[in-house]
Design a protein around this motif. Sequence first.
Motif, PDB file in Angstrom:
ATOM      1  N   ALA A   1       0.833  -1.203   0.000  1.00 56.63           N
ATOM      2  CA  ALA A   1       0.000   0.000   0.000  1.00 56.63           C
ATOM      3  C   ALA A   1       0.866   1.249   0.000  1.00 56.63           C
ATOM      4  O   ALA A   1       0.578   2.235  -0.687  1.00 56.63           O
ATOM      5  CB  ALA A   1      -0.917  -0.006   1.223  1.00 56.63           C
ATOM      6  N   ALA A   2       1.947   1.211   0.774  1.00 55.11           N
ATOM      7  CA  ALA A   2       2.862   2.357   0.817  1.00 55.11           C
ATOM      8  C   ALA A   2       3.520   2.574  -0.539  1.00 55.11           C
ATOM      9  O   ALA A   2       3.740   3.716  -0.971  1.00 55.11           O
ATOM     10  CB  ALA A   2       3.926   2.136   1.889  1.00 55.11           C
ATOM     11  N   THR A   3       3.829   1.467  -1.215  1.00 50.37           N
ATOM     12  CA  THR A   3       4.418   1.576  -2.551  1.00 50.37           C
ATOM     13  C   THR A   3       3.464   2.257  -3.507  1.00 50.37           C
ATOM     14  O   THR A   3       3.863   3.077  -4.334  1.00 50.37           O
ATOM     15  CB  THR A   3       4.768   0.173  -3.082  1.00 50.37           C
ATOM     16  OG1 THR A   3       5.708  -0.433  -2.195  1.00 50.37           O
ATOM     17  CG2 THR A   3       5.371   0.258  -4.479  1.00 50.37           C
ATOM     18  N   LEU A   4       2.174   1.929  -3.388  1.00 44.99           N
ATOM     19  CA  LEU A   4       1.177   2.574  -4.234  1.00 44.99           C
ATOM     20  C   LEU A   4       1.118   4.061  -3.963  1.00 44.99           C
ATOM     21  O   LEU A   4       1.079   4.875  -4.884  1.00 44.99           O
ATOM     22  CB  LEU A   4      -0.197   1.948  -3.980  1.00 44.99           C
ATOM     23  CG  LEU A   4      -1.381   2.656  -4.654  1.00 44.99           C
ATOM     24  CD1 LEU A   4      -1.198   2.648  -6.172  1.00 44.99           C
ATOM     25  CD2 LEU A   4      -2.691   2.000  -4.271  1.00 44.99           C
TER      26      LEU A   4
ATOM     27  N   ILE B   1      -2.909  -3.164  -8.837  1.00 49.63           N
ATOM     28  CA  ILE B   1      -3.783  -4.327  -8.707  1.00 49.63           C
ATOM     29  C   ILE B   1      -3.329  -5.437  -9.645  1.00 49.63           C
ATOM     30  O   ILE B   1      -3.271  -6.624  -9.276  1.00 49.63           O
ATOM     31  CB  ILE B   1      -5.245  -3.941  -8.993  1.00 49.63           C
ATOM     32  CG1 ILE B   1      -5.783  -3.039  -7.875  1.00 49.63           C
ATOM     33  CG2 ILE B   1      -6.123  -5.200  -9.113  1.00 49.63           C
ATOM     34  CD1 ILE B   1      -7.184  -2.523  -8.128  1.00 49.63           C
ATOM     35  N   ARG B   2      -2.999  -5.071 -10.871  1.00 51.71           N
ATOM     36  CA  ARG B   2      -2.549  -6.067 -11.837  1.00 51.71           C
ATOM     37  C   ARG B   2      -1.246  -6.738 -11.383  1.00 51.71           C
ATOM     38  O   ARG B   2      -1.047  -7.947 -11.610  1.00 51.71           O
ATOM     39  CB  ARG B   2      -2.365  -5.419 -13.215  1.00 51.71           C
ATOM     40  CG  ARG B   2      -3.678  -5.050 -13.896  1.00 51.71           C
ATOM     41  CD  ARG B   2      -3.458  -4.508 -15.303  1.00 51.71           C
ATOM     42  NE  ARG B   2      -4.707  -4.189 -15.942  1.00 51.71           N
ATOM     43  CZ  ARG B   2      -5.506  -5.068 -16.543  1.00 51.71           C
ATOM     44  NH1 ARG B   2      -5.159  -6.361 -16.562  1.00 51.71           N
ATOM     45  NH2 ARG B   2      -6.632  -4.691 -17.115  1.00 51.71           N
TER      46      ARG B   2
ATOM     47  N   ASP C   1       0.761 -16.689   0.627  1.00 55.31           N
ATOM     48  CA  ASP C   1       1.350 -15.381   0.912  1.00 55.31           C
ATOM     49  C   ASP C   1       0.943 -14.360  -0.159  1.00 55.31           C
ATOM     50  O   ASP C   1       0.515 -13.250   0.151  1.00 55.31           O
ATOM     51  CB  ASP C   1       2.864 -15.505   0.975  1.00 55.31           C
ATOM     52  CG  ASP C   1       3.529 -14.212   1.422  1.00 55.31           C
ATOM     53  OD1 ASP C   1       3.097 -13.644   2.437  1.00 55.31           O
ATOM     54  OD2 ASP C   1       4.470 -13.772   0.748  1.00 55.31           O
ATOM     55  N   GLU C   2       1.063 -14.748  -1.430  1.00 54.19           N
ATOM     56  CA  GLU C   2       0.699 -13.843  -2.522  1.00 54.19           C
ATOM     57  C   GLU C   2      -0.807 -13.593  -2.544  1.00 54.19           C
ATOM     58  O   GLU C   2      -1.261 -12.472  -2.815  1.00 54.19           O
ATOM     59  CB  GLU C   2       1.153 -14.426  -3.865  1.00 54.19           C
ATOM     60  CG  GLU C   2       2.652 -14.549  -4.029  1.00 54.19           C
ATOM     61  CD  GLU C   2       3.362 -13.204  -4.057  1.00 54.19           C
ATOM     62  OE1 GLU C   2       2.684 -12.167  -4.161  1.00 54.19           O
ATOM     63  OE2 GLU C   2       4.608 -13.199  -3.964  1.00 54.19           O
ATOM     64  N   TYR C   3      -1.574 -14.632  -2.248  1.00 55.57           N
ATOM     65  CA  TYR C   3      -3.035 -14.505  -2.212  1.00 55.57           C
ATOM     66  C   TYR C   3      -3.466 -13.503  -1.154  1.00 55.57           C
ATOM     67  O   TYR C   3      -4.298 -12.622  -1.404  1.00 55.57           O
ATOM     68  CB  TYR C   3      -3.670 -15.866  -1.944  1.00 55.57           C
ATOM     69  CG  TYR C   3      -5.151 -15.791  -1.637  1.00 55.57           C
ATOM     70  CD1 TYR C   3      -6.078 -15.619  -2.658  1.00 55.57           C
ATOM     71  CD2 TYR C   3      -5.600 -15.879  -0.323  1.00 55.57           C
ATOM     72  CE1 TYR C   3      -7.441 -15.531  -2.373  1.00 55.57           C
ATOM     73  CE2 TYR C   3      -6.947 -15.793  -0.025  1.00 55.57           C
ATOM     74  CZ  TYR C   3      -7.869 -15.619  -1.054  1.00 55.57           C
ATOM     75  OH  TYR C   3      -9.213 -15.527  -0.766  1.00 55.57           O
TER      76      TYR C   3
ATOM     77  N   HIS D   1      -5.967  -8.573   0.340  1.00 57.64           N
ATOM     78  CA  HIS D   1      -5.966  -7.518   1.344  1.00 57.64           C
ATOM     79  C   HIS D   1      -5.629  -6.164   0.726  1.00 57.64           C
ATOM     80  O   HIS D   1      -6.128  -5.124   1.166  1.00 57.64           O
ATOM     81  CB  HIS D   1      -4.991  -7.857   2.478  1.00 57.64           C
ATOM     82  CG  HIS D   1      -5.560  -8.811   3.482  1.00 57.64           C
ATOM     83  ND1 HIS D   1      -6.142  -8.395   4.658  1.00 57.64           N
ATOM     84  CD2 HIS D   1      -5.668 -10.162   3.471  1.00 57.64           C
ATOM     85  CE1 HIS D   1      -6.564  -9.436   5.332  1.00 57.64           C
ATOM     86  NE2 HIS D   1      -6.291 -10.536   4.626  1.00 57.64           N
ATOM     87  N   PHE D   2      -4.775  -6.174  -0.284  1.00 58.87           N
ATOM     88  CA  PHE D   2      -4.462  -4.931  -0.981  1.00 58.87           C
ATOM     89  C   PHE D   2      -5.723  -4.355  -1.618  1.00 58.87           C
ATOM     90  O   PHE D   2      -6.032  -3.175  -1.479  1.00 58.87           O
ATOM     91  CB  PHE D   2      -3.408  -5.188  -2.051  1.00 58.87           C
ATOM     92  CG  PHE D   2      -2.942  -3.944  -2.759  1.00 58.87           C
ATOM     93  CD1 PHE D   2      -2.075  -3.063  -2.146  1.00 58.87           C
ATOM     94  CD2 PHE D   2      -3.365  -3.674  -4.051  1.00 58.87           C
ATOM     95  CE1 PHE D   2      -1.633  -1.916  -2.796  1.00 58.87           C
ATOM     96  CE2 PHE D   2      -2.933  -2.537  -4.710  1.00 58.87           C
ATOM     97  CZ  PHE D   2      -2.067  -1.656  -4.081  1.00 58.87           C
ATOM     98  N   VAL D   3      -6.480  -5.225  -2.299  1.00 61.35           N
ATOM     99  CA  VAL D   3      -7.735  -4.788  -2.911  1.00 61.35           C
ATOM    100  C   VAL D   3      -8.722  -4.345  -1.841  1.00 61.35           C
ATOM    101  O   VAL D   3      -9.429  -3.337  -1.996  1.00 61.35           O
ATOM    102  CB  VAL D   3      -8.341  -5.924  -3.763  1.00 61.35           C
ATOM    103  CG1 VAL D   3      -9.731  -5.539  -4.269  1.00 61.35           C
ATOM    104  CG2 VAL D   3      -7.432  -6.245  -4.941  1.00 61.35           C
TER     105      VAL D   3
END
Length: 205
Positions: free
Chosen positions: A11-14, A149-150, A175-177, A182-184
């Motif tokens: 999220a911080a990267t975004l 998101i992509r 982990d990726e899931y 959670h990002f979305v």
Amino acid sequence: MSRQHKIWTGAATLVTALAVILLVNTTIWAHCDGLDGPVVADARVALEAGDVTPVLKWIPEADEQEVREAFDQALVVREQGPEARQLADRYFFETLVRLHRAYEGAPFTGLLPSGAEVSPAIAKADDALEQGDVDELARHIAEAVEASIREHFAAAIAAKANKDESVEAGREYVDEYVQYVHFVKHLHEAVTEDQDYGHGHEAHN
């Protein structure tokens, strides 16, 4: 690194990416807590005119009496000379901005000096209002959000393809899931909470 930490890092990267995008060709100026921000600008107009009305829009009705009292006190002290005038103005600016920040749900840490840098996103949002056109702002943010998101989706779908090969591969997928969903989720909550805030804010006006 924990999964939750990775999620918030994403999220911080975004946010960082959005800041970089919005910084291009953007003039940055102080915002609501700055001496050259819109709240203080209206406060200067009010003091010069001797009319508190221009600043009342920045605070809720519940704080109006405190602002009126601070305004009246400032007007009296301003008559005592140049130094007293500066002190009175500063006192009124700080009172008004403090109450406005509380109305926004944000802390007040003091007035920022003129020319202080603020979030590029805020600057771009103000610029859109000045230009009367939000298309560029909306496009930049939408593109950055879509790209992020992509990126998370691609990592999750790639890990999913191998999740049954081993326990380690399964954990990598999980982990990726978790990061992806959670990002979305955080993005969606940020948007819906902002909409709720907007409706609540309108209720005060």
